[in-house]
Write a protein that holds these residues in place. Structure first.
Motif, PDB file in Angstrom:
ATOM      1  N   VAL A 113      24.310   6.870 -17.889  1.00  0.00           N
ATOM      2  CA  VAL A 113      24.768   8.195 -18.309  1.00  0.00           C
ATOM      3  C   VAL A 113      25.057   8.990 -17.040  1.00  0.00           C
TER       4      VAL A 113
ATOM      5  N   VAL B 251      17.145   6.620 -11.830  1.00  0.00           N
ATOM      6  CA  VAL B 251      17.867   7.881 -11.627  1.00  0.00           C
ATOM      7  C   VAL B 251      18.312   7.982 -10.175  1.00  0.00           C
TER       8      VAL B 251
ATOM      9  N   ALA C 180      19.669  16.216 -15.829  1.00  0.00           N
ATOM     10  CA  ALA C 180      18.692  15.186 -15.447  1.00  0.00           C
ATOM     11  C   ALA C 180      17.425  15.321 -16.281  1.00  0.00           C
TER      12      ALA C 180
ATOM     13  N   MET D  28      22.632  15.634 -23.509  1.00  0.00           N
ATOM     14  CA  MET D  28      22.021  14.408 -23.007  1.00  0.00           C
ATOM     15  C   MET D  28      21.308  13.637 -24.122  1.00  0.00           C
TER      16      MET D  28
ATOM     17  N   PHE E  15      18.129  14.139 -19.836  1.00  0.00           N
ATOM     18  CA  PHE E  15      18.191  12.677 -19.902  1.00  0.00           C
ATOM     19  C   PHE E  15      16.781  12.093 -19.930  1.00  0.00           C
TER      20      PHE E  15
ATOM     21  N   HIS F 288      20.635   6.972 -14.921  1.00  0.00           N
ATOM     22  CA  HIS F 288      21.329   8.265 -14.901  1.00  0.00           C
ATOM     23  C   HIS F 288      21.802   8.537 -13.480  1.00  0.00           C
TER      24      HIS F 288
ATOM     25  N   ALA G 183      22.825  11.480 -11.573  1.00  0.00           N
ATOM     26  CA  ALA G 183      22.694  12.915 -11.774  1.00  0.00           C
ATOM     27  C   ALA G 183      23.615  13.700 -10.860  1.00  0.00           C
TER      28      ALA G 183
END
Length: 319
Positions: A229, A200, A183, A152, A186, A169, A171
């Protein structure tokens, strides 16, 4: 007879001169002789089978892991028995019971959750096991896993270098160590770089459909994050699809980084920037750890981290 037996046994052939091994094996081939695995098992009190449970056989991440484990086990004369659980705990239990009834010599478990009663029950038993790609919170079980925090960090730093400052992110499931570790990795990387609090969202599964559903609120924001991501490559594919649903294109309107570098990630459109995990090596190393525990049951548990690398492709561009 003992010399011939050693020559025909891959594990003991080094005890015999190479020219003798060659001569015995040529003679055995000419006579059509095959090693009697059942008799060998009775003598050693082993079945020479290993059970392996994986959560989703349709996920391209797992076949290379299985191949690595199978190759390592075959070198020691073991056969791998594979079962797919579909992330169903009842199915996991049924498969596990059947494998134990078959008296497998060990277990490779790739389906473990962070709090997993099945795995915890096995801790008190006599069957060695190794966790693959995942761990349990309780600890005490050997595991071979990717270094998710390092992966990450690679992903976030890549996006930072491209000028992205507003990140998100998507997750994986937080009840899995993989989802939770990625997670956390990140969030740590974003914090270390002093970036604004990221967005997130948690996907309920490591699938493209789950990733698409989880990513929809990301693109509903105004402005939306410029880079996302994903916890794995399938979720990344869902993220790209969620953007397309609202008329946004990757990488023109947002960048995406996946995780795993599963087969065909380079054939996505756009091809996927991702964190590569050497899946085959994970399976190979996990099988090696398990064989070591079969031979030495009292070995202390160890967790082996497999280093990742970033593979840059078309899905990430400057902000």
């Amino acid at each position: 007879m003992s010399t011939a037996s050693r020559a025909l046994d891959d594990n003991r052939s080094t005890m015999v001169r190479p020219e003798t091994v060659d001569r015995v094996r040529r003679a055995a081939a000419e006579l059509g002789y095959r090693v009697n695995r059942m008799a060998r098992g009775l003598k050693t009190n082993r079945s020479f089978t290993i059970g392996m449970l994986i959560p989703d056989i349709t996920n391209p991440f797992f076949p290379p892991i299985v191949r690595g484990a199978e190759d390592a086990l075959a070198e020691d004369g073991y056969t791998l028995v594979l079962a797919n659980t579909d992330n169903d705990q009842d199915k996991e239990h049924r498969h596990l019971i059947r494998m134990l009834e078959r008296q497998v010599d060990g277990l490779l478990l790739a389906m473990a959750r962070r709090r997993d009663p099945l795995v915890e029950d096995l801790l008190g038993g006599s069957t060695p096991m190794v966790l693959v790609n995942r761990t349990i919170d309780r600890g005490g079980v050997p595991a071979v896993i990717p270094d998710d925090q390092a992966g990450m960090t690679l992903a976030v730093e890549h996006l930072y270098q491209l000028g992205h400052r507003w990140l998100a992110h998507v997750a994986g499931p937080s009840d899995t160590s993989t989802g939770a570790r990625r997670a956390a990795g990140f969030s740590a990387a974003v914090s270390l770089l002093g970036l604004p609090d990221p967005l997130v969202r948690e996907a309920p599964a490591f699938s493209d459909a789950a990733g698409r559903e989880a990513a929809r609120p990301v693109f509903a924001r105004t402005p939306h994050p410029t880079a996302i991501v994903a916890a794995n490559d399938l979720i990344a594919l869902g993220v790209i699809e969620a953007g397309e649903e609202v008329g946004l294109r990757c990488p023109d309107d947002f960048s995406v980084v996946g995780f795993n570098d599963m087969p065909f990630a380079d054939r996505f459109r756009p091809s996927l920037t991702t964190v590569r995990i050497p899946e085959y090596e994970i399976g190979l190393r996990a099988a090696g750890v398990l064989l070591g525990r079969i031979d030495q049951p009292d070995r202390p548990p160890e967790t082996i981290l497999i280093a990742p690398e970033l593979v840059v492709r078309e899905s990430t561009t400057p902000a």
